[in-house]
Design an enzyme around this catalytic site. Structure first.
Site, short mmCIF file in Angstrom:
data_model
loop_
_atom_site.label_atom_id
_atom_site.label_comp_id
_atom_site.label_asym_id
_atom_site.label_seq_id
_atom_site.Cartn_x
_atom_site.Cartn_y
_atom_site.Cartn_z
N HIS A 182 -14.75 16.78 -21.64
CA HIS A 182 -13.89 17.23 -22.74
C HIS A 182 -12.65 16.34 -22.86
CE1 HIS A 182 -11.87 20.66 -25.05
NE2 HIS A 182 -10.86 19.88 -24.74
N GLU A 183 -12.00 16.09 -21.71
CA GLU A 183 -10.75 15.32 -21.75
C GLU A 183 -10.99 13.85 -22.10
OE1 GLU A 183 -8.23 17.03 -21.96
OE2 GLU A 183 -9.03 18.86 -21.08
N CYS A 188 -9.75 24.64 -26.30
CA CYS A 188 -8.88 23.45 -26.23
C CYS A 188 -7.47 23.87 -26.61
CB CYS A 188 -9.40 22.39 -27.22
SG CYS A 188 -8.38 20.90 -27.27
N LEU A 189 -6.49 23.38 -25.87
CA LEU A 189 -5.09 23.73 -26.17
C LEU A 189 -4.69 23.23 -27.56
CD1 LEU A 189 -3.49 23.01 -22.69
CD2 LEU A 189 -3.99 25.25 -23.70
N GLN A 231 -2.91 14.65 -26.79
CA GLN A 231 -2.54 16.03 -27.12
C GLN A 231 -1.03 16.24 -27.09
OE1 GLN A 231 -5.67 17.81 -24.29
NE2 GLN A 231 -5.49 19.33 -25.91
N GLY A 260 -6.90 21.32 -18.44
CA GLY A 260 -6.90 19.88 -18.66
C GLY A 260 -6.05 19.54 -19.87
N HIS A 264 -11.26 13.33 -25.68
CA HIS A 264 -9.96 13.27 -26.38
C HIS A 264 -9.45 11.83 -26.50
CE1 HIS A 264 -8.49 17.31 -27.22
NE2 HIS A 264 -8.78 17.74 -26.01
NI NI Z 1 -8.90 19.72 -25.43
#
Ligand code: NI
Length: 163
Positions: free
Chosen positions: A131-132, A89-90, A51, A46, A135
């Site tokens: 999670h997304e 998380c990226l 991000q 995701g 963000h």
């Molecule tokens: Ni993330």
């Protein structure tokens, strides 16, 4: 299509509340394509627009590698149950931590034509959705980690659980 730079924790863009999307133009469609490319390139499941430094309420998710989901202006309208699991998380490379999330969520969002869509998910998809969407309100999973953040090996071809 292009790979965009993924912002990492400490970059203030990750802590801002994103704006509603009210029109989808070529610029927006290019952003969406780039978000999918960037997510797949990083072996993520995701990615949210902040991000890649864009404060718009846009999320891409693909928990299997074969089910791309685009969500514009997503809102969680139902949630139930509970799951506890490791999350990454990226934007927080090399780390993971235990987070408790709802085990089921229903999300109402819009597609690239700004038509209303509904997405339901359980388990990993439910986790990714929560999670997304976090963000988009400037929240990272590290705020919700139970216990210590763990070190994990650097991202590689084999990592599949980062969001
Ligand atoms: Ni993330």
């Amino acid at each position: 299509m292009a790979i965009r730079t993924i912002r990492v924790m400490g970059d203030e863009v990750l802590n801002k509340v994103c704006k509603e999307v009210t029109k989808v133009n070529d610029h927006t469609l290019e952003l969406i394509d780039d978000m999918f490319d960037t997510m797949y390139e990083a072996n993520g499941v995701g990615l949210a627009a902040p991000q890649v430094g864009v404060l718009k309420r846009i999320v891409v998710i693909d928990v299997t590698g074969e089910d791309p989901i685009l969500l514009i202006n997503p809102k969680i309208v139902e949630m139930s149950g509970e799951q506890q699991g490791s999350e990454g998380c990226l934007s927080v490379p090399g780390k993971a931590g235990i987070v408790t999330r709802a085990n089921y969520v229903k999300v109402v969002a819009q597609n690239e034509k700004l038509e209303t869509i509904e997405v339901e998910g359980t388990e990993l998809l439910a986790r990714a959705l929560q999670h997304e969407i976090d963000h988009l309100d400037g929240h990272l999973y590290v705020e919700k980690v139970e216990g210590e953040l763990q070190n994990v090996r650097p991202a590689s071809e084999d990592d599949e659980d980062e969001e």
